[in-house]
Scaffold this motif. Structure first.
Motif, PDB file in Angstrom:
ATOM      1  N   ILE A 233       9.907 -23.414  24.705  1.00  0.00           N
ATOM      2  CA  ILE A 233      11.100 -23.909  25.413  1.00  0.00           C
ATOM      3  C   ILE A 233      10.713 -25.067  26.342  1.00  0.00           C
ATOM      4  CG2 ILE A 233      12.869 -23.330  27.142  1.00  0.00           C
ATOM      5  CD1 ILE A 233      12.964 -20.521  25.940  1.00  0.00           C
ATOM      6  N   GLU A 234       9.605 -24.865  27.028  1.00  0.00           N
ATOM      7  CA  GLU A 234       9.134 -25.893  27.952  1.00  0.00           C
ATOM      8  C   GLU A 234       8.877 -27.223  27.226  1.00  0.00           C
ATOM      9  OE1 GLU A 234       5.355 -25.715  30.554  1.00  0.00           O
ATOM     10  OE2 GLU A 234       6.460 -23.830  30.801  1.00  0.00           O
ATOM     11  N   LEU A 235       8.251 -27.089  26.090  1.00  0.00           N
ATOM     12  CA  LEU A 235       7.939 -28.272  25.288  1.00  0.00           C
ATOM     13  C   LEU A 235       9.229 -29.022  24.903  1.00  0.00           C
ATOM     14  CD1 LEU A 235       5.269 -29.363  24.182  1.00  0.00           C
ATOM     15  CD2 LEU A 235       5.637 -28.004  22.117  1.00  0.00           C
ATOM     16  N   ALA A 236      10.207 -28.252  24.449  1.00  0.00           N
ATOM     17  CA  ALA A 236      11.464 -28.866  24.033  1.00  0.00           C
ATOM     18  C   ALA A 236      12.152 -29.545  25.223  1.00  0.00           C
ATOM     19  CB  ALA A 236      12.377 -27.808  23.419  1.00  0.00           C
ATOM     20  N   LYS A 237      12.051 -28.914  26.388  1.00  0.00           N
ATOM     21  CA  LYS A 237      12.728 -29.453  27.571  1.00  0.00           C
ATOM     22  C   LYS A 237      12.079 -30.728  28.085  1.00  0.00           C
ATOM     23  CE  LYS A 237      15.367 -25.611  29.266  1.00  0.00           C
ATOM     24  NZ  LYS A 237      15.525 -24.541  30.231  1.00  0.00           N
ATOM     25  N   LYS A 238      10.845 -30.967  27.651  1.00  0.00           N
ATOM     26  CA  LYS A 238      10.214 -32.231  28.020  1.00  0.00           C
ATOM     27  C   LYS A 238      10.901 -33.388  27.310  1.00  0.00           C
ATOM     28  CE  LYS A 238       5.606 -30.916  29.346  1.00  0.00           C
ATOM     29  NZ  LYS A 238       4.326 -30.541  28.767  1.00  0.00           N
ATOM     30  N   ILE A 239      11.487 -33.080  26.170  1.00  0.00           N
ATOM     31  CA  ILE A 239      12.187 -34.127  25.419  1.00  0.00           C
ATOM     32  C   ILE A 239      13.593 -34.309  25.987  1.00  0.00           C
ATOM     33  CG2 ILE A 239      12.961 -34.846  23.107  1.00  0.00           C
ATOM     34  CD1 ILE A 239      10.821 -32.826  22.030  1.00  0.00           C
ATOM     35  N   GLU A 240      14.218 -33.175  26.284  1.00  0.00           N
ATOM     36  CA  GLU A 240      15.633 -33.160  26.693  1.00  0.00           C
ATOM     37  C   GLU A 240      15.851 -31.940  27.550  1.00  0.00           C
ATOM     38  OE1 GLU A 240      19.151 -33.908  25.896  1.00  0.00           O
ATOM     39  OE2 GLU A 240      19.101 -34.375  23.764  1.00  0.00           O
ATOM     40  N   PRO A 241      16.477 -32.065  28.721  1.00  0.00           N
ATOM     41  CA  PRO A 241      16.723 -30.856  29.523  1.00  0.00           C
ATOM     42  C   PRO A 241      17.581 -29.825  28.780  1.00  0.00           C
ATOM     43  CG  PRO A 241      17.582 -32.828  30.634  1.00  0.00           C
ATOM     44  CD  PRO A 241      16.928 -33.304  29.380  1.00  0.00           C
ATOM     45  N   PHE A 242      18.504 -30.292  27.946  1.00  0.00           N
ATOM     46  CA  PHE A 242      19.300 -29.366  27.139  1.00  0.00           C
ATOM     47  C   PHE A 242      19.093 -29.664  25.662  1.00  0.00           C
ATOM     48  CE2 PHE A 242      21.447 -29.694  31.226  1.00  0.00           C
ATOM     49  CZ  PHE A 242      21.512 -28.349  31.582  1.00  0.00           C
ATOM     50  N   PRO A 243      18.014 -29.136  25.083  1.00  0.00           N
ATOM     51  CA  PRO A 243      17.701 -29.472  23.695  1.00  0.00           C
ATOM     52  C   PRO A 243      18.806 -29.005  22.750  1.00  0.00           C
ATOM     53  CG  PRO A 243      15.925 -28.210  24.723  1.00  0.00           C
ATOM     54  CD  PRO A 243      17.087 -28.163  25.653  1.00  0.00           C
TER      55      PRO A 243
ATOM     56  N   GLU B  31      20.727 -27.031  20.238  1.00  0.00           N
ATOM     57  CA  GLU B  31      20.466 -25.601  20.046  1.00  0.00           C
ATOM     58  C   GLU B  31      20.020 -25.236  18.637  1.00  0.00           C
ATOM     59  OE1 GLU B  31      23.989 -23.810  21.771  1.00  0.00           O
ATOM     60  OE2 GLU B  31      22.894 -23.639  23.680  1.00  0.00           O
ATOM     61  N   ARG B  32      20.518 -25.950  17.657  1.00  0.00           N
ATOM     62  CA  ARG B  32      20.079 -25.644  16.301  1.00  0.00           C
ATOM     63  C   ARG B  32      18.573 -25.865  16.159  1.00  0.00           C
ATOM     64  NH1 ARG B  32      18.447 -27.885  11.789  1.00  0.00           N
ATOM     65  NH2 ARG B  32      19.009 -26.945   9.799  1.00  0.00           N
ATOM     66  N   GLU B  33      18.117 -26.985  16.704  1.00  0.00           N
ATOM     67  CA  GLU B  33      16.684 -27.296  16.605  1.00  0.00           C
ATOM     68  C   GLU B  33      15.853 -26.345  17.460  1.00  0.00           C
ATOM     69  OE1 GLU B  33      16.008 -29.106  14.216  1.00  0.00           O
ATOM     70  OE2 GLU B  33      18.093 -29.739  13.983  1.00  0.00           O
ATOM     71  N   LEU B  34      16.424 -25.956  18.591  1.00  0.00           N
ATOM     72  CA  LEU B  34      15.725 -25.008  19.466  1.00  0.00           C
ATOM     73  C   LEU B  34      15.457 -23.700  18.699  1.00  0.00           C
ATOM     74  CD1 LEU B  34      14.727 -25.046  22.354  1.00  0.00           C
ATOM     75  CD2 LEU B  34      16.849 -23.965  23.060  1.00  0.00           C
ATOM     76  N   ASP B  35      16.432 -23.244  17.942  1.00  0.00           N
ATOM     77  CA  ASP B  35      16.243 -22.001  17.186  1.00  0.00           C
ATOM     78  C   ASP B  35      15.178 -22.148  16.098  1.00  0.00           C
ATOM     79  OD1 ASP B  35      17.908 -20.597  18.738  1.00  0.00           O
ATOM     80  OD2 ASP B  35      19.508 -20.316  17.271  1.00  0.00           O
ATOM     81  N   VAL B  36      15.172 -23.303  15.458  1.00  0.00           N
ATOM     82  CA  VAL B  36      14.131 -23.541  14.447  1.00  0.00           C
ATOM     83  C   VAL B  36      12.759 -23.479  15.125  1.00  0.00           C
ATOM     84  CG1 VAL B  36      13.160 -25.224  12.828  1.00  0.00           C
ATOM     85  CG2 VAL B  36      15.642 -24.915  12.961  1.00  0.00           C
ATOM     86  N   LEU B  37      12.697 -24.082  16.306  1.00  0.00           N
ATOM     87  CA  LEU B  37      11.439 -24.103  17.050  1.00  0.00           C
ATOM     88  C   LEU B  37      11.029 -22.700  17.513  1.00  0.00           C
ATOM     89  CD1 LEU B  37       9.250 -25.894  18.455  1.00  0.00           C
ATOM     90  CD2 LEU B  37      10.739 -25.903  20.457  1.00  0.00           C
ATOM     91  N   LEU B  38      11.953 -21.997  18.182  1.00  0.00           N
ATOM     92  CA  LEU B  38      11.598 -20.695  18.777  1.00  0.00           C
ATOM     93  C   LEU B  38      11.245 -19.658  17.718  1.00  0.00           C
ATOM     94  CD1 LEU B  38      14.043 -20.264  21.781  1.00  0.00           C
ATOM     95  CD2 LEU B  38      11.857 -21.448  21.627  1.00  0.00           C
ATOM     96  N   SER B  39      11.858 -19.753  16.561  1.00  0.00           N
ATOM     97  CA  SER B  39      11.586 -18.756  15.520  1.00  0.00           C
ATOM     98  C   SER B  39      10.135 -18.838  15.038  1.00  0.00           C
ATOM     99  CB  SER B  39      12.545 -18.928  14.351  1.00  0.00           C
ATOM    100  OG  SER B  39      12.273 -20.142  13.693  1.00  0.00           O
ATOM    101  N   THR B  40       9.470 -19.952  15.303  1.00  0.00           N
ATOM    102  CA  THR B  40       8.072 -20.061  14.859  1.00  0.00           C
ATOM    103  C   THR B  40       7.174 -19.107  15.636  1.00  0.00           C
ATOM    104  OG1 THR B  40       7.504 -21.812  16.435  1.00  0.00           O
ATOM    105  CG2 THR B  40       8.318 -22.511  14.274  1.00  0.00           C
ATOM    106  N   GLY B  41       7.565 -18.778  16.854  1.00  0.00           N
ATOM    107  CA  GLY B  41       6.754 -17.854  17.665  1.00  0.00           C
ATOM    108  C   GLY B  41       6.569 -16.527  16.949  1.00  0.00           C
TER     109      GLY B  41
END
Ligand code: ASP
Ligand code: MG
Length: 408
Positions: free
Chosen positions: A51-61, A63-73
């Motif tokens: 989440i932190e990484l994504a927020k470096k790009i955009e404070p409100f990333p 959401e679709r891309e955020l889910d793709v990202l978080l699911s990798t965990g």
């Protein structure tokens, strides 16, 4: 023989050594002759750092891309965990949400499970496999990856247990659910059995053991849930239907929630429609209001206070300031130094004097009550934050250490 869904939280899969302990827990159940489905969270800290990484790009990333990202965990965790299990000779096989499939609606970052396909898991079980399912993630009917909200692996586990008619073991880094936070209250005890309803109240009030939605799910489908530690063989806490609880104590647990703020609208004209204006504006902004207090009016004016969660307090304050101006209120005050202490127990339904006793305990310690709210099985008081730990300890001592047990 039974089917077990064993869910492991982030701290249980934090590194490869911990994963060996997880493997022991799986092995034990298999040796008893049971079938096991594992659900895993992401390794500790992983979701936060993504989440932190994504927020470096955009404070409100987005959401679709955020889910793709978080699911990798979770995807990373299930692959590693399966390898650890395989090295021990257990036929583990990792499955992402879409492979199960766990079908959700398309509300990214807080999707709800709509359907679970269990055929594949059943086939794997019948062939002696241990499916290792990624918690927290799902897929929409049109193949979008979704996540179920923070702590969502609990919901994956409870939902799978319900679909498979299994016992759900929630493995975590604490030994179960306690009568109060043991870091604050030395004498806090592990609760052996708690009802869904009590657990729901405790979870909503800040006891962070399980995601609220997972408990709701458990209650709806009567899933037997056992919250326990990965690092010990001790029994933990069973979350069960109310009928299975013999000891309906008046107070089962006491919680402290430091995540609220109080907003007071001072000198509001006391006439119909004013409260509606304030709370409609908050509702329109999707802000959840918790406790509300309106003072007795004096010369046509009154004060009105309410609480909101602290991370929304600033936004709420701004909204209310705008409304206050419009309705001619004197001022708006925000107070972040408040805390909510609550007592929860099924026995409250059939006992009297509980509220009086709670207020008395606070009064004896010179703690002022700013607001009160109740449900059938809960009483909450808003107090100054600096007294919160004292209040928790004193209430625990009065109601749990020295409280009578009422057997109904
Ligand atoms: N990894 C996700 C989170 O941290 C889901 C979970 O652990 O339950 O919220
Ligand atoms: Mg969790």
């Amino acid at each position: 023989m039974a089917v077990f869904v064993q869910k492991f939280g982030g701290t249980s899969v934090a590194n490869l050594e911990r994963m060996e302990l997880v493997a022991q827990r799986v092995e034990e159940r298999l040796k008893e002759g049971n079938e096991v489905v594992v659900v895993s969270s992401a390794m500790a800290g992983e979701t936060d750092s993504l989440i932190e990484l994504a927020k470096k790009i955009e404070p409100f990333p987005p959401e679709r891309e955020l889910d793709v990202l978080l699911s990798t965990g979770e995807q990373k965790a299930i692959a590693l965990l399966s390898m650890v299990l395989r090295r021990r000779g257990i036929k583990a096989i990792s499955l992402c949400g879409w492979q199960v499939p766990i079908i959700t609606d398309s509300v990214f970052t807080k999707a709800k499970i709509k359907k679970i396909g269990i055929q594949k898991i059943k086939n794997l079980l019948s062939k002696g496999y241990v499916p290792v399912v990624a918690g927290f993630q799902g897929v929409t009917e049109d193949w979008q990856i979704t996540t179920l909200g923070r702590g969502g692996s609990d919901t994956t586990a409870v939902a799978l247990a319900s679909a498979l008619n299994a016992i759900c073991e929630i493995f975590t880094d604490v030994e179960g659910v306690f009568t109060a936070d043991p870091r604050i209250v030395k004498n806090a005890k592990k609760i052996e059995k708690i009802s869904y309803e009590e657990m729901l109240e405790l979870s909503s009030l800040g006891a962070k053991v399980m995601q609220i939605r997972s408990v709701e799910f458990g209650a709806k489908y009567n899933v037997k849930i056992h919250v326990r530690s990965t690092f010990s063989k001790e029994e933990g806490t069973w979350i069960v239907p109310e009928e299975e609880i013999v000891e309906k104590v008046v107070v089962r647990g006491i919680t402290l929630d430091r995540n609220e703020s109080r907003i007071t609208v001072v000198r509001v004209p006391d006439r119909p429609g004013i409260a509606a204006k304030i709370f409609k504006a908050l509702g329109d902004a999707h802000i959840v209001v918790d406790m509300i207090v309106q003072n007795v009016s004096y010369e046509g004016y009154t004060d009105m206070s309410f609480t909101v969660s602290r991370n929304e307090a600033k936004k709420a304050e701004e909204i209310v300031r705008a409304v206050a101006k419009e309705i001619g209120a004197k001022e708006v005050i925000r107070d972040d130094s408040v805390a909510k202490v609550s007592i929860v127990g099924l026995g409250m339904r059939s006992s009297y004097g509980t509220a009086g006793k709670m207020f008395e305990v606070l009064a004896k310690n010179n703690i002022n009550i700013m607001a009160i709210s109740t449900s059938e099985i809960r009483i909450s008081c808003l107090i100054e934050e600096k007294y919160s730990e004292l209040a928790l300890r004193e209430l625990h001592s009065a109601f749990i250490e020295n409280g009578e047990i009422e057997v109904l």
